[in-house]
Scaffold this active site. Structure first.
Site, PDB file in Angstrom:
ATOM      1  N   ARG A 104      10.895 -27.451   2.058  1.00 31.08           N
ATOM      2  CA  ARG A 104       9.615 -27.480   2.777  1.00 31.08           C
ATOM      3  C   ARG A 104       8.385 -27.196   1.912  1.00 31.08           C
ATOM      4  NH1 ARG A 104      10.498 -25.259   8.963  1.00 31.08           N
ATOM      5  NH2 ARG A 104      12.543 -26.234   9.334  1.00 31.08           N
ATOM      6  N   ASP A 105       8.567 -26.927   0.622  1.00 29.61           N
ATOM      7  CA  ASP A 105       7.382 -26.739  -0.233  1.00 29.61           C
ATOM      8  C   ASP A 105       7.692 -27.187  -1.661  1.00 29.61           C
ATOM      9  OD1 ASP A 105       4.722 -26.089  -0.716  1.00 29.61           O
ATOM     10  OD2 ASP A 105       5.154 -23.992  -1.177  1.00 29.61           O
ATOM     11  N   VAL A 106       8.244 -28.379  -1.781  1.00 26.84           N
ATOM     12  CA  VAL A 106       8.531 -28.940  -3.108  1.00 26.84           C
ATOM     13  C   VAL A 106       7.214 -29.327  -3.773  1.00 26.84           C
ATOM     14  CG1 VAL A 106       9.672 -30.794  -4.373  1.00 26.84           C
ATOM     15  CG2 VAL A 106      10.774 -29.798  -2.352  1.00 26.84           C
ATOM     16  N   ASN A 131       6.934 -25.160  -8.150  1.00 18.91           N
ATOM     17  CA  ASN A 131       8.202 -24.614  -7.673  1.00 18.91           C
ATOM     18  C   ASN A 131       9.409 -25.221  -8.393  1.00 18.91           C
ATOM     19  OD1 ASN A 131       7.045 -22.814  -5.938  1.00 18.91           O
ATOM     20  ND2 ASN A 131       7.202 -24.125  -4.134  1.00 18.91           N
TER      21      ASN A 131
END
Length: 214
Positions: free
Chosen positions: A69-71, A75
């Site tokens: 959900r936060d690629v 990250n």
């Protein structure tokens, strides 16, 4: 947290011992602490190899029903060890604070609004899939796995061109210099900008040569 105990694929990080240090690529590196990092030539083919490694880790998460959900480039870490296809270091995903189910049922407008609010909180706008800005109430199920794939594509674009596709514009005349702009929902819906010369053909070549699993 169940995500951290179950995601044991080498493409996901389980124990990050310290702060990341950047390299020439927008991804992060464990390469060297307390001094200058080694300089690598980040060719399109090497970026493609890096993203193939991230794809492998993300695929394993999705098989377990977990979406990141936060690629985004920030990250992705690069481990100290290297391989022939990844001489810059093995890529791993990090930061599981936004993780959740790969699919969320949408039973009506209230569910749709709730997921849009969650996405606004947990997902970085420059890498956020269009459907997360205004979740359709009749969609039935919202796929965060598909949103991860969208974000991965934006990450690839950023590694090649230096910006998310929705925070950059290019001059019309060569050398098609980029300029950063504010990201917005409308930019995401408007399509992906490409410079008229150079990087787009390099991107296509890297895509064809990428070591994707068949």
């Amino acid at each position: 947290m169940p995500v951290l105990t179950s995601a044991t694929h080498p493409g996901t990080v389980q124990d990050w011992p310290g702060p990341p240090f950047g390299r020439a690529c927008p991804c992060q590196s464990q390469a060297k602490r307390g001094g200058a990092t080694a300089q690598e030539e980040w060719t399109p083919a090497r970026v493609a190899a890096l993203l193939a490694g991230v794809c492998s880790g993300l695929h394993e998460m999705h098989l377990q029903g977990i979406a990141h959900r936060d690629v985004k480039p920030e990250n992705v870490l690069l481990r100290l060890e290297s391989t022939p296809s990844c001489p810059f270091g093995v890529p791993v995903l990090m930061d599981f604070g936004s993780c959740g189910s790969t699919e969320v049922p949408i039973r009506g407008r209230q569910d749709a609004l709730l997921e849009a609010e969650r996405a606004a909180t947990n997902c970085t706008m420059q890498y956020c899939a269009p459907e997360l800005f205004d979740v359709p109430s009749g969609i039935g199920a919202l796929s965060y796995a598909s949103a991860d794939v969208w974000a991965l594509g934006c990450t690839w674009y950023c590694c090649l061109l230096g910006y998310s596709p929705f925070e950059v514009e290019f001059d019309h005349q060569p050398p098609c210099a980029p300029r950063q702009v504010d990201a917005s929902h409308l930019r995401v819906l408007a399509g992906v900008p490409w410079p008229r010369a150079g990087p787009r053909s390099a991107f296509s070549a890297a895509r064809k040569s990428a070591p994707y699993p068949q």
